[in-house]
Write a protein that holds these residues in place. Structure first.
Motif, PDB file in Angstrom:
ATOM      1  N   LEU A 189      36.464  44.272  41.267  1.00 29.62           N
ATOM      2  CA  LEU A 189      36.862  45.383  40.407  1.00 29.62           C
ATOM      3  C   LEU A 189      35.700  46.300  40.051  1.00 29.62           C
ATOM      4  O   LEU A 189      35.889  47.286  39.348  1.00 29.62           O
ATOM      5  CB  LEU A 189      37.495  44.845  39.114  1.00 29.62           C
ATOM      6  N   ASP A 190      34.500  45.943  40.538  1.00 26.19           N
ATOM      7  CA  ASP A 190      33.281  46.702  40.233  1.00 26.19           C
ATOM      8  C   ASP A 190      33.059  46.798  38.723  1.00 26.19           C
ATOM      9  O   ASP A 190      32.778  47.872  38.191  1.00 26.19           O
ATOM     10  CB  ASP A 190      33.365  48.103  40.849  1.00 26.19           C
ATOM     11  N   ILE A 191      33.219  45.652  38.071  1.00 28.44           N
ATOM     12  CA  ILE A 191      33.008  45.570  36.622  1.00 28.44           C
ATOM     13  C   ILE A 191      31.631  44.963  36.366  1.00 28.44           C
ATOM     14  O   ILE A 191      31.325  43.888  36.882  1.00 28.44           O
ATOM     15  CB  ILE A 191      34.092  44.703  35.942  1.00 28.44           C
TER      16      ILE A 191
ATOM     17  N   TRP B  76      41.572  38.861  35.282  1.00 31.34           N
ATOM     18  CA  TRP B  76      40.297  39.063  34.582  1.00 31.34           C
ATOM     19  C   TRP B  76      40.495  39.016  33.077  1.00 31.34           C
ATOM     20  O   TRP B  76      39.725  38.392  32.345  1.00 31.34           O
ATOM     21  CB  TRP B  76      39.688  40.388  35.020  1.00 31.34           C
TER      22      TRP B  76
ATOM     23  N   SER C   4      47.866  40.414  39.482  1.00 33.54           N
ATOM     24  CA  SER C   4      46.885  41.483  39.672  1.00 33.54           C
ATOM     25  C   SER C   4      45.502  40.985  39.249  1.00 33.54           C
ATOM     26  O   SER C   4      45.371  40.164  38.340  1.00 33.54           O
ATOM     27  CB  SER C   4      47.271  42.722  38.859  1.00 33.54           C
ATOM     28  N   LYS C   5      44.478  41.475  39.903  1.00 29.80           N
ATOM     29  CA  LYS C   5      43.109  41.041  39.605  1.00 29.80           C
ATOM     30  C   LYS C   5      42.718  41.415  38.180  1.00 29.80           C
ATOM     31  O   LYS C   5      42.008  40.663  37.506  1.00 29.80           O
ATOM     32  CB  LYS C   5      42.142  41.634  40.624  1.00 29.80           C
ATOM     33  N   PHE C   6      43.178  42.574  37.709  1.00 30.28           N
ATOM     34  CA  PHE C   6      42.838  42.974  36.345  1.00 30.28           C
ATOM     35  C   PHE C   6      43.503  42.044  35.328  1.00 30.28           C
ATOM     36  O   PHE C   6      42.875  41.648  34.332  1.00 30.28           O
ATOM     37  CB  PHE C   6      43.261  44.421  36.076  1.00 30.28           C
TER      38      PHE C   6
ATOM     39  N   ILE D   9      36.004  38.193  40.717  1.00 34.13           N
ATOM     40  CA  ILE D   9      36.940  39.259  40.356  1.00 34.13           C
ATOM     41  C   ILE D   9      36.183  40.489  39.855  1.00 34.13           C
ATOM     42  O   ILE D   9      36.524  41.630  40.190  1.00 34.13           O
ATOM     43  CB  ILE D   9      37.942  38.768  39.296  1.00 34.13           C
ATOM     44  N   GLU D  10      35.150  40.268  39.046  1.00 36.40           N
ATOM     45  CA  GLU D  10      34.370  41.397  38.530  1.00 36.40           C
ATOM     46  C   GLU D  10      33.702  42.169  39.673  1.00 36.40           C
ATOM     47  O   GLU D  10      33.585  43.401  39.606  1.00 36.40           O
ATOM     48  CB  GLU D  10      33.332  40.900  37.532  1.00 36.40           C
TER      49      GLU D  10
END
Length: 206
Positions: free
Chosen positions: A201-203, A64, A59-61, A197-198
């Motif tokens: 994920l819109d981080i 991250w 998972s991308k999270f 990735i950020e």
């Protein structure tokens, strides 16, 4: 002869760090109707450029979080494992690396101050490759030791024959049909794995 070898090495280094569309002629055979790749060139293979690489098995999270832990570990002053030991390192006391390895001759330990280096997980990598004109996907069918989600965008790879899945034109990657050559054009250096990735994920950057 030595002068010629030097010139060849410099040209090779320029190739690795160039934008492939500016340094290589397109060589992939595509279907005119769908623009998908129909087959890969035979030996010795073809030089391609990684336009995207992501682990679709993690998972991308989770990726991250792993990246943050690894960067935090290395920022605490522990010498990264990819850097050579300094000349004034004390060989008797050992050299710590970011992998938590203390080298004392043949003795190695995997822990630094009781803490192991966070590892970047490896599930199944998906790459977007290009010859400068055609872009297509490639997916690991088996783990390829040379490949890592941390490879920079713009890395050059040598790709040999492999199964092409139709109708998508996706190449099946195996340990024997791809070799990492290296390189990274300057215009891609800001597109690190964490930054990509950020963005997904819109981080916001911390």
């Amino acid at each position: 002869m030595q002068h010629l070898e030097t010139q060849i090495r410099l040209v090779y280094e320029q190739l690795l760090h160039s934008e492939i569309s500016a340094s290589c002629h397109p060589t992939l055979e595509t279907d005119p109707a769908t623009a998908t790749v129909v087959r890969m060139p035979g030996p010795p293979g073809v030089v391609l450029q990684i336009q995207e690489i992501m682990d679709i098995g993690i998972s991308k999270f989770a990726m991250w979080e792993a990246l943050k832990e690894k960067e935090d570990f290395e920022q605490r002053g522990i010498r990264p494992s990819y850097m050579a030991p300094e000349e004034n390192d004390d060989n008797d006391s050992g050299v710590f690396t970011a992998q938590g390895t203390q080298t004392t001759g043949s003795t190695q330990q995997d822990v630094v101050d009781g803490e192991r280096e966070p590892k970047i997980p490896h599930g199944m990598l998906k790459l977007v490759l290009t010859d400068g004109k055609t872009r297509f996907s490639a997916v690991e069918m088996q783990p390829v030791p040379q490949l890592s989600a941390l490879l920079p965008v713009g890395t050059k790879v040598l790709v040999g024959a492999g199964q092409i899945l139709q109708p998508t034109g996706t190449l099946c990657l195996l340990p024997g049909n791809i070799q990492v050559l290296g390189g990274s054009p300057a215009q891609y250096q800001e597109f690190t794995l964490r930054s990509r990735i950020e963005k997904m994920l819109d981080i916001k950057k911390q």
